[in-house]
Design an enzyme around this catalytic site. Structure first.
Site, mmCIF file in Angstrom:
data_model
loop_
_atom_site.group_PDB
_atom_site.id
_atom_site.type_symbol
_atom_site.label_atom_id
_atom_site.label_comp_id
_atom_site.label_asym_id
_atom_site.label_seq_id
_atom_site.Cartn_x
_atom_site.Cartn_y
_atom_site.Cartn_z
ATOM 1 N N GLU A 67 0.900 -1.226 -0.026
ATOM 2 C CA GLU A 67 0.092 -0.032 -0.062
ATOM 3 C C GLU A 67 0.983 1.167 -0.235
ATOM 4 O O GLU A 67 1.895 1.367 1.056
ATOM 5 C CB GLU A 67 -1.048 -0.112 1.139
ATOM 6 N N CYS A 86 -2.618 8.273 3.868
ATOM 7 C CA CYS A 86 -2.768 8.174 2.470
ATOM 8 C C CYS A 86 -4.069 8.486 1.787
ATOM 9 O O CYS A 86 -4.262 8.569 0.469
ATOM 10 C CB CYS A 86 -2.378 6.793 2.002
#
Length: 460
Positions: A232, A266
């Site tokens: 990720e 994020c």
């Protein structure tokens, strides 16, 4: 001559003179040895059975709950997470361990009908061995939890290499987990890039969360070794606001997604795309909402935007804002202490500007006009990343259009781009993610390998 690894130093971003941890990095050889010790412990951990693994994860959840205020205060102090958000992270962390405590009792395969004759056809899933986990500093308890818990539940052992900035949080988590599992089952390695690379080179399955550049190296190494890997990485997330949206409510959601935890997620919003007539009212409402979320002391319960993680992070945010017309935001926060940057909204950003192509990871967003929904979708999809998009509208048609055409892994309607449901898949497309999704049942599949068995009778 033996080289002594450089120390890992973790400072309080709200008060850099406050040093939480100063410890030697584990070093490459110690890191590889830790993986070997975890591999030796893995068969025994798997063999204890579903009930014992379930009880261990449940004990971790209970211990996290019992230490909630202490753990939240540690997150505030070490990574500058605002207190209210830190408390929410600890609650989520306990919930994650509790959720996966039930996973050892989940079905691990299926029985299928033979095409002809007697016997059985079976599928089963088995742990890979040692799960190497590389985690960031921004969710110092929740991200290690949503990686380690499913790995442990399915019978793997874990070697965790946390970001240096979150070393104290990782060590405290290790103390909690160690009380619930046998030696060698869960190991934390303080360190930086060398230790992370050592884990990636030795473990049997890899899960990484961090920057895109490092993530690509991790994926390359794991792929060359032929082991499963998920990564990720970055995000450059957009919020699309249509004229029929509740503008005030949308502005509040977007301001939280820009300023919350100083934009260090994020899933934070960094591009605000106003469609048609939404531009002027949104500009006014969002400017007002961001002014109500100034950078402040993360230990105060009312603070939304605390410090950024380091001096370098603050400089990166300020450089990205330089020369752009600002609707709200000061050059620096009025606070003289710590690494603070005031939340900012800029406009008239030229094409090719780094804000439209790179993740700055700070409390900064660009306000961009779009002619219509199709134009807004094209703008959203034009970046290298595709993690999450928020869409603000009262129109079901617009929502369905977005669901069909937005090139992002997650879409949130009339909600901030930030926010994670730990029991659902998490991940993006393009440069945001690689490999299978995290969280939910997908994580259980990721940390196990499928096997197919054909059992024929000895005497037909």
């Amino acid at each position: 001559m033996t080289t002594v690894p450089a120390p890992i130093i973790s400072q309080n971003p709200a008060d850099p003179s406050d040093v939480l941890v100063s410890v030697p990095a584990a070093g490459v050889f110690t890191s590889v040895r830790a993986v070997e010790q975890a591999r030796a412990a893995q068969p025994g951990w798997f063999a204890v059975g579903a009930a014992a693994r379930s009880a261990a994860l449940g004990a971790v959840a209970a211990a996290v709950d019992a230490a909630a205020e202490e753990l939240a205060a540690l997150a505030v102090r070490e990574v500058g997470k605002p207190l209210t958000e830190a408390r929410a992270e600890i609650a989520r962390t306990a919930a994650i361990w509790r959720y996966y405590a039930q996973a050892p009792f989940e079905p691990e395969g299926a029985v299928h009908e033979q095409p002809a004759g007697g016997g059985l056809l079976l599928t089963r899933r088995r742990p890979y061995g040692v799960a190497g986990l590389i985690t960031p500093w921004n969710f110092p308890f929740a991200i290690p939890a949503w990686k380690a818990a499913p790995a442990l539940a399915t019978g793997n052992t874990v070697v965790l290499k946390p970001a240096p900035e979150a070393t104290a949080c990782a060590q405290r988590l290790a103390e909690i987990v160690h009380r619930a599992v046998p030696p060698g089952v869960f190991t934390v390695l303080p360190g930086g890039a060398s230790e992370g690379a050592a884990v990636v080179s030795a473990a049997d399955v890899i899960s990484f969360t961090g920057s895109t550049g490092v993530g690509r190296k991790v994926v390359r190494t794991a792929t060359e070794r032929g082991i499963p890997v998920q990564a990720e990485m970055g995000g450059l997330n957009a919020a699309i606001v249509l004229p029929d949206a509740d503008i005030t409510r949308a502005a509040g959601h977007i301001a939280d997604a820009i300023a919350g935890y100083a934009g260090q997620k994020c899933t934070a919003t960094s591009r605000v795309i106003a469609v048609g007539a939404a531009l002027d009212p949104l500009r006014e409402a969002l400017t007002e909402a961001l002014r109500a979320r100034p950078a402040g002391d993360p230990a105060h319960p009312a603070t939304v935007c605390g410090p950024v993680i380091s001096r370098q992070a603050r400089d990166r945010v300020l450089q990205a804002r330089q020369g752009l017309p600002e609707l709200v935001g000061a050059a620096v926060s009025a606070r003289p202490d710590g690494w603070y940057a005031a939340p900012a909204l800029v406009e008239k950003v030229p094409s090719g500007h780094r804000l439209l192509n790179e993740e700055v990871f700070g409390p900064l967003a660009a306000l961009l006009p779009a002619e219509d929904l199709d134009h807004a979708v094209r703008m959203t999809n034009s970046v290298p990343y595709g993690l999450v998009t928020s869409v603000h509208t009262a129109s079901l048609d617009a929502v369905l259009h977005g669901l069909d055409h937005l090139d992002t892994g997650m879409i949130r309607v009339n909600a901030p781009s930030t926010g994670v449901d730990f029991h659902l898949p998490f991940g993006g497309v393009k440069a945001s993610s690689h490999g299978p999704r995290e969280q939910g049942h997908e994580a259980l599949a990721f940390y196990t390998s499928g096997r197919t068995y054909s059992l024929a009778p000895a005497h037909p």
